[in-house]
Design a protein around this motif. Structure first.
Motif, PDB file in Angstrom:
ATOM      1  N   ARG A   1      49.380  30.884  52.635  1.00 27.81           N
ATOM      2  CA  ARG A   1      48.037  31.032  53.182  1.00 27.81           C
ATOM      3  C   ARG A   1      48.122  30.854  54.696  1.00 27.81           C
ATOM      4  O   ARG A   1      48.588  29.829  55.177  1.00 27.81           O
ATOM      5  CB  ARG A   1      47.121  29.988  52.545  1.00 27.81           C
ATOM      6  CG  ARG A   1      45.644  30.118  52.826  1.00 27.81           C
ATOM      7  CD  ARG A   1      44.887  29.220  51.855  1.00 27.81           C
ATOM      8  NE  ARG A   1      43.476  29.157  52.141  1.00 27.81           N
ATOM      9  CZ  ARG A   1      42.893  28.185  52.835  1.00 27.81           C
ATOM     10  NH1 ARG A   1      43.619  27.185  53.317  1.00 27.81           N
ATOM     11  NH2 ARG A   1      41.591  28.188  53.046  1.00 27.81           N
ATOM     12  N   ILE A   2      47.683  31.869  55.424  1.00 28.03           N
ATOM     13  CA  ILE A   2      47.818  31.886  56.882  1.00 28.03           C
ATOM     14  C   ILE A   2      46.430  31.873  57.503  1.00 28.03           C
ATOM     15  O   ILE A   2      45.520  32.585  57.059  1.00 28.03           O
ATOM     16  CB  ILE A   2      48.604  33.123  57.351  1.00 28.03           C
ATOM     17  CG1 ILE A   2      49.964  33.169  56.657  1.00 28.03           C
ATOM     18  CG2 ILE A   2      48.775  33.107  58.857  1.00 28.03           C
ATOM     19  CD1 ILE A   2      50.831  31.970  56.931  1.00 28.03           C
ATOM     20  N   LYS A   3      46.300  31.084  58.539  1.00 28.73           N
ATOM     21  CA  LYS A   3      45.042  30.959  59.258  1.00 28.73           C
ATOM     22  C   LYS A   3      45.078  31.861  60.490  1.00 28.73           C
ATOM     23  O   LYS A   3      45.914  31.690  61.372  1.00 28.73           O
ATOM     24  CB  LYS A   3      44.811  29.504  59.668  1.00 28.73           C
ATOM     25  CG  LYS A   3      43.499  29.235  60.380  1.00 28.73           C
ATOM     26  CD  LYS A   3      43.377  27.755  60.726  1.00 28.73           C
ATOM     27  CE  LYS A   3      42.063  27.427  61.410  1.00 28.73           C
ATOM     28  NZ  LYS A   3      41.965  25.987  61.742  1.00 28.73           N
ATOM     29  N   GLU A   4      44.180  32.817  60.536  1.00 30.69           N
ATOM     30  CA  GLU A   4      44.032  33.687  61.698  1.00 30.69           C
ATOM     31  C   GLU A   4      42.925  33.130  62.591  1.00 30.69           C
ATOM     32  O   GLU A   4      41.870  32.725  62.096  1.00 30.69           O
ATOM     33  CB  GLU A   4      43.690  35.114  61.269  1.00 30.69           C
ATOM     34  CG  GLU A   4      44.793  35.809  60.478  1.00 30.69           C
ATOM     35  CD  GLU A   4      45.955  36.215  61.354  1.00 30.69           C
ATOM     36  OE1 GLU A   4      45.887  36.002  62.585  1.00 30.69           O
ATOM     37  OE2 GLU A   4      46.948  36.741  60.818  1.00 30.69           O
ATOM     38  N   GLU A   5      43.184  33.102  63.897  1.00 24.28           N
ATOM     39  CA  GLU A   5      42.245  32.526  64.851  1.00 24.28           C
ATOM     40  C   GLU A   5      41.896  33.549  65.926  1.00 24.28           C
ATOM     41  O   GLU A   5      42.751  34.335  66.339  1.00 24.28           O
ATOM     42  CB  GLU A   5      42.828  31.272  65.506  1.00 24.28           C
ATOM     43  CG  GLU A   5      43.162  30.165  64.531  1.00 24.28           C
ATOM     44  CD  GLU A   5      43.775  28.972  65.220  1.00 24.28           C
ATOM     45  OE1 GLU A   5      44.097  29.099  66.423  1.00 24.28           O
ATOM     46  OE2 GLU A   5      43.943  27.915  64.586  1.00 24.28           O
ATOM     47  N   SER A   6      40.659  33.491  66.350  1.00 21.69           N
ATOM     48  CA  SER A   6      40.213  34.322  67.467  1.00 21.69           C
ATOM     49  C   SER A   6      39.185  33.526  68.259  1.00 21.69           C
ATOM     50  O   SER A   6      38.207  33.014  67.692  1.00 21.69           O
ATOM     51  CB  SER A   6      39.593  35.632  66.962  1.00 21.69           C
ATOM     52  OG  SER A   6      39.141  36.420  68.051  1.00 21.69           O
ATOM     53  N   TYR A   7      39.421  33.421  69.562  1.00 20.11           N
ATOM     54  CA  TYR A   7      38.537  32.648  70.424  1.00 20.11           C
ATOM     55  C   TYR A   7      37.551  33.595  71.119  1.00 20.11           C
ATOM     56  O   TYR A   7      37.958  34.564  71.777  1.00 20.11           O
ATOM     57  CB  TYR A   7      39.338  31.888  71.472  1.00 20.11           C
ATOM     58  CG  TYR A   7      40.081  30.697  70.914  1.00 20.11           C
ATOM     59  CD1 TYR A   7      39.531  29.421  70.954  1.00 20.11           C
ATOM     60  CD2 TYR A   7      41.331  30.850  70.324  1.00 20.11           C
ATOM     61  CE1 TYR A   7      40.206  28.329  70.445  1.00 20.11           C
ATOM     62  CE2 TYR A   7      42.016  29.773  69.807  1.00 20.11           C
ATOM     63  CZ  TYR A   7      41.445  28.514  69.869  1.00 20.11           C
ATOM     64  OH  TYR A   7      42.119  27.430  69.355  1.00 20.11           O
TER      65      TYR A   7
END
Length: 1410
Positions: A66-72
């Protein structure tokens, strides 16, 4: 050692696995695809299929990938518009990564392949470093880049918030096709693949290296492969020297790569490091003698090879950990021939060797392979039965006619009606069927990924009859039926008929144009069928079921012909009809398959049917034992390949895979004359000896030996001595008494002698090259409370420790499994101890009370006694003594630490809940209370029953509203409570009296931490957790989970235990760290010559102790080095390319990049070692855990549910299903998603589950019910101000938390109405009881023991809170009540270097039925 798997492929292309904890081969569910080559690492397999394409298989993971994708989202404040998305040209992207350098717009963040699925939509993260944010999630700063804060200030000109979304790898337990090199997969097929590199020195954890060979002789490297990206990113060609064509390749755990050329020579890849995983150049290695290499296998520090004449060779001089920096370490120094002829070899990560025989095709294991003898001794054949599908010999290509079920590629099997089945066996296929079964199903031809279907993996299924009985629109061709019905029942005629039909399909271009891929499928199938018929004839010429095989082939052939004749048949993909799939032809193209360069994601609308998330939950990797489609076979299997890359076998403790012939001794025992003598001896009647007197009623044993002792009276200086252990046993083998004596070397002086009953703990306190044990006797004088002994060697030390432990356990009457209410603890060396209160309960229980009687004759006054269970209603105190002849007064006080502490000086202030003060001038008895620093109103009613010079007995009974006082057996007076009696912790007596006896009665067992007997259980763990039901789990230093088996003993007892049941081998790993420190010099730059006031240039983390790599030694003979010294590139705080950390000065906060003001630097060196031991523990799966928590359901019964929560090594929370007293290991893990990685978890008695994140914040689980024990969502709780939490424990009255500074806090008012509580209360860390101060003054403990804590455990029973102080002392919190959940103080036990304690089952048995 955790269980692992050995994989193999038989001559039919089927994949099997053999577990180190099992004894049988088990076949992977066969779905139509054979495999040619296989390579494995733990949980990941890469293989070359029969279609010469690459497949990857992920299995055995309890924690999903399970991978967490982040966008600011970034905004800037403008004078007119306010905060807006219109940024300056020099600003970062509107949606970016954390640094702002990469555009992270939502539409540009796509799934890497169709093997992945999104979990939910994009949402805002509402915490910052553990601190909660508002619902909008904005954080503010002066400008980009800067430190962002939760509160907006007047100078905040920019703001940002973080959007997160999770993606999950959904192709678990399935073969997934990896993208080919070209759009046409047949243009350049693969011939070999190898995976390894999981232990490249300095590389990030989870990185994998995959190398492959194509039919053109090209070497390919798969970039981006890791445990979180199983399929990688793309293929990269690695050039080889001119004229070299590679046909086989192998990569080892450390990244060492060897390849075999067609000309029989070898290539070695040099320069494979963490920075350059593809290496730098090739080095050619000549084959042994005049032979030519055919196959090679690489381990950690070993390379084995096979030549074309089947001779086996070992390459000496290989050092895998140095292969990236040393060419000689990578290429070795020479070949050594081994005995035996093998077809191929496979080397495991620990350099154990497996091979396939060249003639018998049996799998062999090389015994005796050790670091000191890397070539081993001899080959041993594996003799393990096989669990295989009845579809063996390619019969699984066929399905029983009329079956509407299907097999998914991932292993799940669904049918048109939803019923789950398995591929039919050949026996069922050979049976005759009715005419209605002509609508058969053609099973899939080759097994690929559900996430990346290729034309060869489509399931071709004829449309079934409609529910109203109407015939299917896909009518079967009568010509093909007629043709099939005329086939002979013989297998040869079946083959000819099938080949003729396939030939017609290949040439019938008028009816349909067949793609090259489908032509290849049908041609491959025909060849497989022909091969199967040959093998079937060899196995059984007269098979009774062969005559019935026509119907099966009839239905299948009809389905083949029907599909190829342009009929409107349906396609079945992953259990859903193709009629329900939206048109998207590009999805099925190999260029868009798993891991392709294009990286197309599966669209949620058009591609949803490709991957059904509901199906991925059923692994179906192996056939079920009771499914009816598997059977056990002892037949001779022809093995074609073995892969040991995922198998870890201890050469000293081999699995039960081998069958030895009867030895000569066994044959001698079966001789008739021996059997006759044994039978005659058994017939003798032992009663005839009863008339004789016993020669010995009491037996005595004495053990002596030399050692060096360390005593406080000699300032713990080592002195030579002689030890003598004597114990006297009765005629029944019981221990009557025993003594331990320490004498001078000449035996003319006795230094210490004490009874074995005085010993409360015997523990190992060894240091490297200094084997020591410590004996705790707190009941003796303070100078003899701790005795340390040092021995000349590990064997001598372990022998004494085993004998002392054994006789002390007999003296205390403890053996076997501890009771459910026991307290478990672990020392800093990983040794496991337990305190069992069951004998104490039996000794104290009288009527309805637990009674503690203390003889205090001759004790001076004032006298103070700890009331370990407080003085709650129902408790009693009895004080017996004598008034002095000229006594003026005396007093009996029930007191506690003051709750109104305003200053540090008031920490020892006492409040008196009940002051009982007989006075003789005037003759009166005064009753009063001293609360909040002032006395209350006195009560003087009643005559004085005490007389000078007379004996007395005072009995104080605590009731709900008052105290009842009896004097000399007569009721005297009552005293109404002015303070709740729950706060009382001590009895204090002073005045003109002499005391003789003190009796304390309580409703629960009375435990004095100083008098607890700690018994070593065996094994080696880092933490342990238990519950009131008696189920106990542990976690090792390598994060392996263990379950207590109920035994006692192991290697530490040296076989002295009466039973070895439940004792299993155990292994654990530790890391040794040494810090290299340097200071900057203006002339020479950074140098190892520091200032006189600097720390050692080679030191520990604190810099106070000198440590060097050369002088670092192992703790005992049970430890072995498993690696060399290497730079640790994962030091907390970050490092540069050379592993250095920088700071302004020593000591300071270190960072990974050098700044202008940095004058010092350091780097950490690491070396791993491994422990081999045994204990009463059973390894639980392969899921690595960092924390666990157990909570019983509160009901009595072996089948009642026990809740087990854990934190996996990646920070995810998991819940264990099926745990009970009868099944302490449970059945399976259930993943509980969390937006934040966790570090600690704890479950409470009322369904509460709390956790601590790695960022130091606290969380609690909302929505937990009996029907949904895993809850619904995590809710955040702000930690105490300025605190970073690291551990949490849920108690009966509050939630206790430990921060990074060793300070304890508790969450108050946690109720069902407010499950999150209301506020935090932080406890002071200074010592607050006189007993502790006395021990500090006496030197038995230090002030540090009360200045912080290592661990806390809050139990299910009322008021049970235990902790480990910073100096390793077991401590119990007293005064814990519902009104005062924080308690009032600590009572300390022995100083035992304790690290972890679990008291969650103590005193909870009485609550089990409530």
């Amino acid at each position: 050692m955790p269980s692992s798997f050995l994989f193999a492929i038989n001559n039919e292309g089927r994949v099997f696995r053999l577990s180190t904890s099992g004894t049988t081969w088990r076949e992977f569910v066969y779905l139509g695809l054979e495999f040619k080559h296989l390579s494995a690492v733990p949980h990941f397999m890469w293989a070359v299929g029969g279609d010469r394409q690459i497949y990857v298989h992920v299995h055995g993971l309890d924690i999903p990938i399970r991978i967490k994708e982040e966008s600011y989202q970034n905004e800037r404040w403008l004078p007119v518009e306010g905060f807006t998305s219109r940024l300056l040209p020099t600003d970062r992207y509107h949606f970016s990564n954390q640094e702002g350098s990469v555009d992270r717009s939502f539409d540009k963040i796509r799934l890497p392949s169709m093997a992945w699925q999104w979990e939910g939509d994009w949402h805002i993260e509402t915490t910052l470093d553990g601190q909660p944010l508002d619902d909008d999630g904005w954080t503010y700063a002066v400008d980009f880049p800067a430190n962002f804060h939760a509160k907006k200030q007047w100078k905040s000109c920019v703001r940002r918030r973080k959007w997160v979304r999770y993606r999950r790898y959904s192709a678990m337990n399935s073969w997934c096709a990896v993208a080919p090199l070209h759009k046409d997969p047949t243009q350049e097929p693969f011939i070999d693949v190898s995976v390894g590199g999981q232990n490249v020195p300095g590389a990030a954890a989870g990185n994998l290296l995959v190398w492959a060979i194509t039919a053109h002789g090209r070497v390919m490297f798969r970039t981006g492969v890791s445990t979180t990206a199983p399929e990688g990113q793309r293929w990269t060609a690695i050039p080889v020297p001119p004229g070299c064509e590679v046909n086989q390749i192998s990569v080892g755990p450390t990244g060492l790569v060897w390849a075999v050329l067609w000309n029989g020579r070898a290539l070695v890849r040099a320069g494979v490091t963490r920075e350059n995983t593809t290496g730098e150049f090739w080095i050619e290695v000549a084959p042994p003698e005049e032979g030519k290499l055919s196959q090679v296998s690489v381990g950690t520090s070993a390379v084995w090879a096979v030549t074309r004449d089947h001779r086996v060779w070992f390459r000496k001089g290989i050092r895998g950990e140095s292969c990236g920096v040393s060419e000689e370490a990578a290429t070795g120094t020479g070949w050594v021939e081994m005995v035996g002829n093998m077809a191929l070899v496979s080397v495991a990560p620990n350099d154990q060797v497996w091979a396939v025989g060249s003639e018998d095709r049996t799998i062999y294991f090389r015994t005796g392979v050790l670091p000191s003898d890397p070539t081993g001794r001899k080959w041993r054949a594996i003799q393990a039965p096989m669990q295989m599908s009845r579809t063996s010999s390619n019969a699984s290509l066929w399905s029983g006619a009329g079956s509407s079920h299907r097999n998914s590629v991932c292993g799940s099997v669904t049918g048109g009606g939803g019923a789950k089945q398995r591929v039919r066996s050949w026996t069922s296929l050979a049976q005759r069927h009715s005419s209605s079964d002509t609508c058969g199903v053609l099973r899939e031809w080759e097994e690929t990924s559900r996430s990346a279907p290729t034309p060869t993996s489509l399931r071709l299924q004829q449309q079934q009859r409609s529910s109203n009985g109407a015939p299917s629109t896909a009518t079967t061709s009568q010509d093909s039926i007629s043709e099939a019905s005329n086939l002979s029942t013989s297998i040869r005629e079946q083959t000819r008929g099938l080949r003729s039909i396939v030939g017609k399909m290949l040439h019938n271009q008028s009816s349909r144009t067949i793609s090259p891929e489908r032509l290849a499928v049908f041609t491959n199938f025909a060849s497989q069928w022909k091969w199967w018929t040959r093998s079937s004839q060899i196995r059984s010429e007269d098979d009774s079921n062969s005559a019935d095989g026509n119907s099966g082939s009839f239905n299948t052939i009809a389905a083949i012909k029907e599909h190829t004749e342009n009929s409107p048949s349906r396609l079945r993909v992953a259990g859903k009809s193709a009629g329900d799939v939206k048109s998207n032809p590009g999805v099925w193209s190999p260029i868009r398959s798993v891991g392709s360069v294009v990286g197309m994601e599966a669209h949620p609308e058009s591609d949803g049917s490709v991957f059904d998330p509901d199906l991925s939950a059923d692994s179906g990797v192996y056939g079920d034992d009771d499914a009816g489609e598997m059977y056990w076979s002892e037949c001779d299997v022809v093995w074609c390949m073995v892969a040991a890359g995922a198998c870890t076998v201890d050469p000293q403790c081999l699995p039960n895979w081998f069958v030895e012939n009867l030895s000569t001794a066994d044959l001698e025992l079966s001789k008739p004359w021996r059997v006759r003598i044994l039978q005659e001896l058994k017939k003798r009647v032992p009663e005839e000896f009863n008339k004789y007197e016993k020669a010995v009623d009491i037996s005595s044993w004495v053990k002596t030996g030399d050692a060096r002792c360390m005593l406080k009276e000699t300032n713990y200086q080592l002195e030579d001595c002689v030890l003598e252990l004597e114990w006297i046993g009765g005629d029944l083998g019981t221990l009557e008494s025993g003594t331990f004596t320490i004498m001078s070397p000449e035996k003319n002086q006795t230094k210490i002698q004490f009874s074995l009953s005085e010993i409360t703990c015997i523990a190992c306190c060894s240091e490297p090259a200094q084997p020591r044990i410590v004996i705790h006797t707190p009941g003796l004088t303070k100078s003899l409370a701790v005795v340390k002994l040092q021995f000349c060697g590990d064997t001598d030390m372990e022998d004494w420790m085993a004998n002392l432990t054994y006789v002390c356990c007999q003296a205390n009457g403890v053996h076997g499994a501890p009771s459910p209410g026991s307290i478990w603890a672990i020392t800093g060396l990983g040794d496991i101890f337990v305190f069992d209160p069951i004998n104490l309960e039996a000794a104290q229980q009288k009527d309805d009370f637990y009674v503690q009687e203390i003889d205090i004759t001759g004790r001076g006054l004032p006298y103070e006694a700890q009331l370990h269970n407080g003085f709650c209603p129902g408790s009693e105190l009895i004080v017996t003594g004598c008034v002095h002849d000229k006594a003026d007064r005396f007093a009996v006080n029930l007191q506690y630490l003051s709750l109104a502490v305003r200053h540090k000086a008031d920490l020892e202030a006492k409040d008196i809940a009940f002051h009982f003060n007989p006075r003789f001038s005037p003759d009166v008895v005064v009753r009063n209370s001293y609360l909040a620093g002032s006395w209350g109103e006195e009560e003087r009613e009643g005559a004085n029953p005490f007389r000078q010079g007379a004996e007395f007995t005072i009995t104080i009974i605590c009731c709900e509203d008052e105290y009842k006082v009896h004097v000399n057996g007569q009721h005297y007076v009552t005293y109404t409570h002015r303070q709740k009696p729950h706060f009382i912790t001590h009895l204090y007596i002073h005045g003109d009296v002499s005391l003789t006896k003190f009796v304390y009665k309580s409703k629960k067992v009375i435990i004095d931490p100083l008098e607890m007997y700690w018994r070593q259980m065996g094994g080696h763990l880092r933490r342990v957790e238990t519950c009131a039901a008696g189920v106990t789990w542990g976690v090792g230093y390598d994060n392996t989970a263990w379950v207590y088996t109920g035994g006692w003993g192991g290697s530490f007892l040296k076989g002295l235990e009466t039973s070895s049941s439940g004792i299993n081998p155990m292994a654990d790993t530790h890391c040794f760290y040494v810090y290299e420190n340097q200071r900057w010099n203006p002339l020479t730059g950074y140098t190892s010559h520091g200032l006189p006031t600097d720390r050692y240039m080679w030191s520990d983390s604190t810099g106070k102790h000198k440590r060097t790599r050369e002088k670092t030694k192992l703790l005992s003979m049970h430890w072995q080095w498993v690696s060399e010294w290497s730079i640790d590139y994962h030091t907390p705080g970050g490092v540069d390319k050379e592993g250095w950390q920088y700071a302004v000065d020593f000591p300071s906060t270190y960072h990974g990049q050098k700044h202008f003001t940095d004058y010092v630097r350091r780097r950490r060196w690491v070396r791993k070692c491994r422990l081999s031991t045994s204990g009463p523990w059973q390894e639980l799966g392969n899921t690595k855990l960092v924390d666990i928590s157990l909570q019983d359901s509160g009901k009595i019964g072996s089948d009642h549910l026990i809740h087990v929560w854990a934190v996996a090594a990646n920070g995810d929370a998991v819940y264990r299903r099926g745990v009970s007293q009868s099944s302490p290991s449970g059945t399976s893990w259930e993943h509980v998603p969390s937006d934040y990685p966790l570090a600690s978890i704890s479950c409470g008695p009322r369904g509460q589950v709390w956790a601590v994140g790695r960022n130091g914040s606290a969380y609690w689980r909302f929505g937990i019910t009996d029907s949904n024990p895993t809850g619904a969502v995590w809710e955040s709780v702000e930690p105490p101000a300025g605190k970073v939490l690291k551990q949490i424990s849920v108690g009966s009255y509050a939630v206790w938390a430990l921060d990074s500074q060793g300070q304890l806090s508790l969450r108050r008012e946690v109720t069902p109405v407010f499950p999150e509580g209301t506020h935090w209360q932080t406890l002071p860390t200074s010592a607050n009881d006189a007993a502790t101060q006395d021990r500090i003054a006496s030197g038995s403990t230090s002030t540090a023991s009360t200045s912080g804590f290592r661990h806390v455990s809050a139990g299910r029973a009322d008021g049970e809170v235990w902790a480990i102080t910073a100096s390793g002392v077991v401590s119990r919190r007293y005064g814990v009540t519902p009104e005062n959940p924080a308690g009032t103080g600590w009572v300390h036990g022995i100083v035992g270097n304790w690290q972890h304690v679990s008291a969650r089952g103590l005193n909870a048995a009485s609550l089990m039925d409530k």
